[in-house]
Scaffold this motif. Structure first.
Motif, PDB file in Angstrom:
ATOM      1  N   HIS A   1       0.716  -0.975  -0.126  1.00  0.00           N
ATOM      2  CA  HIS A   1      -0.001  -0.008  -0.064  1.00  0.00           C
ATOM      3  C   HIS A   1       0.845   1.284  -0.170  1.00  0.00           C
ATOM      4  O   HIS A   1       0.799   2.083  -0.866  1.00  0.00           O
ATOM      5  N   ARG A   2       1.508   1.709   1.151  1.00  0.00           N
ATOM      6  CA  ARG A   2       2.225   2.756   1.224  1.00  0.00           C
ATOM      7  C   ARG A   2       3.314   2.589   2.084  1.00  0.00           C
ATOM      8  O   ARG A   2       3.472   1.579   2.787  1.00  0.00           O
ATOM      9  N   VAL A   3       4.383   3.600   2.171  1.00  0.00           N
ATOM     10  CA  VAL A   3       5.105   3.883   3.349  1.00  0.00           C
ATOM     11  C   VAL A   3       4.855   4.829   4.184  1.00  0.00           C
ATOM     12  O   VAL A   3       4.490   6.099   3.471  1.00  0.00           O
ATOM     13  N   ALA A   4       5.046   4.911   5.375  1.00  0.00           N
ATOM     14  CA  ALA A   4       4.601   6.017   6.204  1.00  0.00           C
ATOM     15  C   ALA A   4       5.728   6.455   6.961  1.00  0.00           C
ATOM     16  O   ALA A   4       6.541   5.708   7.515  1.00  0.00           O
ATOM     17  N   PHE A   5       5.870   7.804   7.214  1.00  0.00           N
ATOM     18  CA  PHE A   5       6.854   8.528   8.200  1.00  0.00           C
ATOM     19  C   PHE A   5       6.165   9.324   9.084  1.00  0.00           C
ATOM     20  O   PHE A   5       5.241  10.168   8.747  1.00  0.00           O
ATOM     21  N   SER A   6       6.730   9.335  10.363  1.00  0.00           N
ATOM     22  CA  SER A   6       6.292  10.330  11.152  1.00  0.00           C
ATOM     23  C   SER A   6       7.327  11.595  11.033  1.00  0.00           C
ATOM     24  O   SER A   6       8.656  11.258  10.855  1.00  0.00           O
ATOM     25  N   VAL A   7       6.802  12.711  11.072  1.00  0.00           N
ATOM     26  CA  VAL A   7       7.705  13.996  10.771  1.00  0.00           C
ATOM     27  C   VAL A   7       7.376  15.115  12.001  1.00  0.00           C
ATOM     28  O   VAL A   7       6.297  14.861  12.325  1.00  0.00           O
ATOM     29  N   ASP A   8       8.220  15.850  12.247  1.00  0.00           N
ATOM     30  CA  ASP A   8       8.195  16.402  13.408  1.00  0.00           C
ATOM     31  C   ASP A   8       7.267  18.187  12.847  1.00  0.00           C
ATOM     32  O   ASP A   8       6.883  18.869  13.509  1.00  0.00           O
ATOM     33  N   ASP A   9       7.600  18.364  11.504  1.00  0.00           N
ATOM     34  CA  ASP A   9       6.846  19.685  11.041  1.00  0.00           C
ATOM     35  C   ASP A   9       6.628  19.165   9.498  1.00  0.00           C
ATOM     36  O   ASP A   9       7.247  19.105   8.452  1.00  0.00           O
ATOM     37  N   ILE A  10       5.294  18.883   9.425  1.00  0.00           N
ATOM     38  CA  ILE A  10       4.629  18.285   8.061  1.00  0.00           C
ATOM     39  C   ILE A  10       4.747  19.441   7.157  1.00  0.00           C
ATOM     40  O   ILE A  10       4.900  19.137   5.753  1.00  0.00           O
ATOM     41  N   ASP A  11       4.782  20.696   7.335  1.00  0.00           N
ATOM     42  CA  ASP A  11       4.754  21.616   6.224  1.00  0.00           C
ATOM     43  C   ASP A  11       6.302  21.805   5.601  1.00  0.00           C
ATOM     44  O   ASP A  11       6.315  21.848   4.547  1.00  0.00           O
ATOM     45  N   VAL A  12       7.118  21.531   6.571  1.00  0.00           N
ATOM     46  CA  VAL A  12       8.557  21.381   6.148  1.00  0.00           C
ATOM     47  C   VAL A  12       8.915  20.358   5.065  1.00  0.00           C
ATOM     48  O   VAL A  12       9.379  20.328   3.971  1.00  0.00           O
ATOM     49  N   ALA A  13       8.132  19.115   5.747  1.00  0.00           N
ATOM     50  CA  ALA A  13       8.426  17.665   4.725  1.00  0.00           C
ATOM     51  C   ALA A  13       7.498  18.075   3.613  1.00  0.00           C
ATOM     52  O   ALA A  13       7.937  17.590   2.319  1.00  0.00           O
ATOM     53  N   LEU A  14       6.341  18.823   3.407  1.00  0.00           N
ATOM     54  CA  LEU A  14       5.782  18.904   2.191  1.00  0.00           C
ATOM     55  C   LEU A  14       6.381  19.898   1.362  1.00  0.00           C
ATOM     56  O   LEU A  14       6.240  19.469   0.025  1.00  0.00           O
ATOM     57  N   ALA A  15       7.038  20.934   1.885  1.00  0.00           N
ATOM     58  CA  ALA A  15       7.974  21.859   0.840  1.00  0.00           C
ATOM     59  C   ALA A  15       9.048  20.804   0.604  1.00  0.00           C
ATOM     60  O   ALA A  15       9.436  21.074  -0.856  1.00  0.00           O
ATOM     61  N   THR A  16       9.480  20.177   1.110  1.00  0.00           N
ATOM     62  CA  THR A  16      10.799  19.302   0.558  1.00  0.00           C
ATOM     63  C   THR A  16      10.397  18.249  -0.477  1.00  0.00           C
ATOM     64  O   THR A  16      10.863  18.118  -1.692  1.00  0.00           O
ATOM     65  N   ALA A  17       8.841  17.701  -0.299  1.00  0.00           N
ATOM     66  CA  ALA A  17       8.390  16.709  -1.294  1.00  0.00           C
ATOM     67  C   ALA A  17       8.042  17.585  -2.328  1.00  0.00           C
ATOM     68  O   ALA A  17       8.566  17.004  -3.586  1.00  0.00           O
ATOM     69  N   ALA A  18       7.573  18.912  -2.433  1.00  0.00           N
ATOM     70  CA  ALA A  18       7.255  19.541  -3.440  1.00  0.00           C
ATOM     71  C   ALA A  18       8.485  19.963  -4.394  1.00  0.00           C
ATOM     72  O   ALA A  18       8.269  20.142  -5.711  1.00  0.00           O
ATOM     73  N   ARG A  19       9.566  20.163  -3.805  1.00  0.00           N
ATOM     74  CA  ARG A  19      11.004  20.283  -4.514  1.00  0.00           C
ATOM     75  C   ARG A  19      11.074  19.106  -5.555  1.00  0.00           C
ATOM     76  O   ARG A  19      11.899  19.455  -6.475  1.00  0.00           O
ATOM     77  N   HIS A  20      10.652  18.017  -4.963  1.00  0.00           N
ATOM     78  CA  HIS A  20      10.605  16.733  -5.931  1.00  0.00           C
ATOM     79  C   HIS A  20       9.535  16.587  -7.069  1.00  0.00           C
ATOM     80  O   HIS A  20       9.381  15.622  -7.673  1.00  0.00           O
ATOM     81  N   GLY A  21       8.504  17.680  -6.982  1.00  0.00           N
ATOM     82  CA  GLY A  21       7.223  17.537  -7.669  1.00  0.00           C
ATOM     83  C   GLY A  21       6.363  16.702  -7.193  1.00  0.00           C
ATOM     84  O   GLY A  21       5.478  16.035  -7.945  1.00  0.00           O
ATOM     85  N   CYS A  22       6.460  16.329  -5.828  1.00  0.00           N
ATOM     86  CA  CYS A  22       5.486  15.489  -5.265  1.00  0.00           C
ATOM     87  C   CYS A  22       4.492  16.224  -4.240  1.00  0.00           C
ATOM     88  O   CYS A  22       4.961  17.164  -3.467  1.00  0.00           O
ATOM     89  N   TYR A  23       3.136  16.126  -4.512  1.00  0.00           N
ATOM     90  CA  TYR A  23       2.334  16.875  -3.527  1.00  0.00           C
ATOM     91  C   TYR A  23       1.069  16.094  -3.054  1.00  0.00           C
ATOM     92  O   TYR A  23       0.884  14.724  -3.493  1.00  0.00           O
ATOM     93  N   PRO A  24       0.340  16.467  -2.059  1.00  0.00           N
ATOM     94  CA  PRO A  24      -0.566  15.734  -1.508  1.00  0.00           C
ATOM     95  C   PRO A  24      -1.889  15.333  -2.521  1.00  0.00           C
ATOM     96  O   PRO A  24      -1.830  15.951  -3.590  1.00  0.00           O
ATOM     97  N   LEU A  25      -2.347  14.063  -2.146  1.00  0.00           N
ATOM     98  CA  LEU A  25      -3.284  13.700  -3.253  1.00  0.00           C
ATOM     99  C   LEU A  25      -4.605  14.544  -3.108  1.00  0.00           C
ATOM    100  O   LEU A  25      -5.184  14.914  -4.178  1.00  0.00           O
ATOM    101  N   ARG A  26      -4.828  14.840  -2.108  1.00  0.00           N
ATOM    102  CA  ARG A  26      -5.980  15.872  -1.783  1.00  0.00           C
ATOM    103  C   ARG A  26      -5.802  17.039  -0.701  1.00  0.00           C
ATOM    104  O   ARG A  26      -6.221  18.104  -1.084  1.00  0.00           O
TER     105      ARG A  26
END
Length: 148
Positions: A89-114
């Motif tokens: 299904h998926r791989v899950a990670f705990s992060v201490d700051d989801i906004d920072v993690a999402l900004a990092t993912a966005a630099r790779h062209g990866c965004y939330p599904l919804r």
């Protein structure tokens, strides 16, 4: 009998792209190799098995993923897994700051599904598509961090 989870294996189109994504999220490369030979054919069940592999670990040392890019036989393209499909299904990670993690993912062209959900002010969490269409869940425990 003692059992412990060693890692979760993920086949990827481009191992360098996947390593870059996961390292930027905070994982560390524990090792890299290229595997082939009779032992690899036997273990995996594929004749002529030849792959680049990388093991990445979480900084706390409790979680590992193994990425592999097949050189032979050719990788088989499939549609990315949907959240409600049976199987891996998926791989899950705990992060201490989801906004920072999402900004990092966005630099790779990866965004939330919804979007990012707030579960009863306990977790902020989301699913996103990582490299090769991998479903990645990011979750921030709001009880352990300053509420935003």
């Amino acid at each position: 009998m003692v059992i412990k989870l060693e890692n979760v294996g993920i086949a990827v189109r481009d191992i360098e792209e996947a390593i870059s994504f996961f390292v930027d999220l905070g994982l560390e490369v524990a090792g890299r190799d290229t595997i082939s030979g009779d032992w690899a054919d036997t273990a995996v069940g594929l004749d002529g098995n030849h792959a680049k592999i990388a093991v990445l670990k979480t900084p706390d040392g409790h979680g590992q993923i193994e990425l592999f890019e097949y050189l032979h036989p050719d990788a088989i393209e499939t549609e990315p897994t949907a959240p409600n499909e049976i199987g891996m299904h998926r791989v899950a990670f705990s992060v201490d700051d989801i906004d920072v993690a999402l900004a990092t993912a966005a630099r790779h062209g990866c965004y939330p599904l919804r979007g990012v959900a707030n579960y009863e002010d306990v977790y902020k969490l989301t699913y996103l598509r990582g490299p090769s269409g991998i479903l990645v869940m990011l979750a921030q425990d709001l009880t352990k961090t300053e509420r935003r």
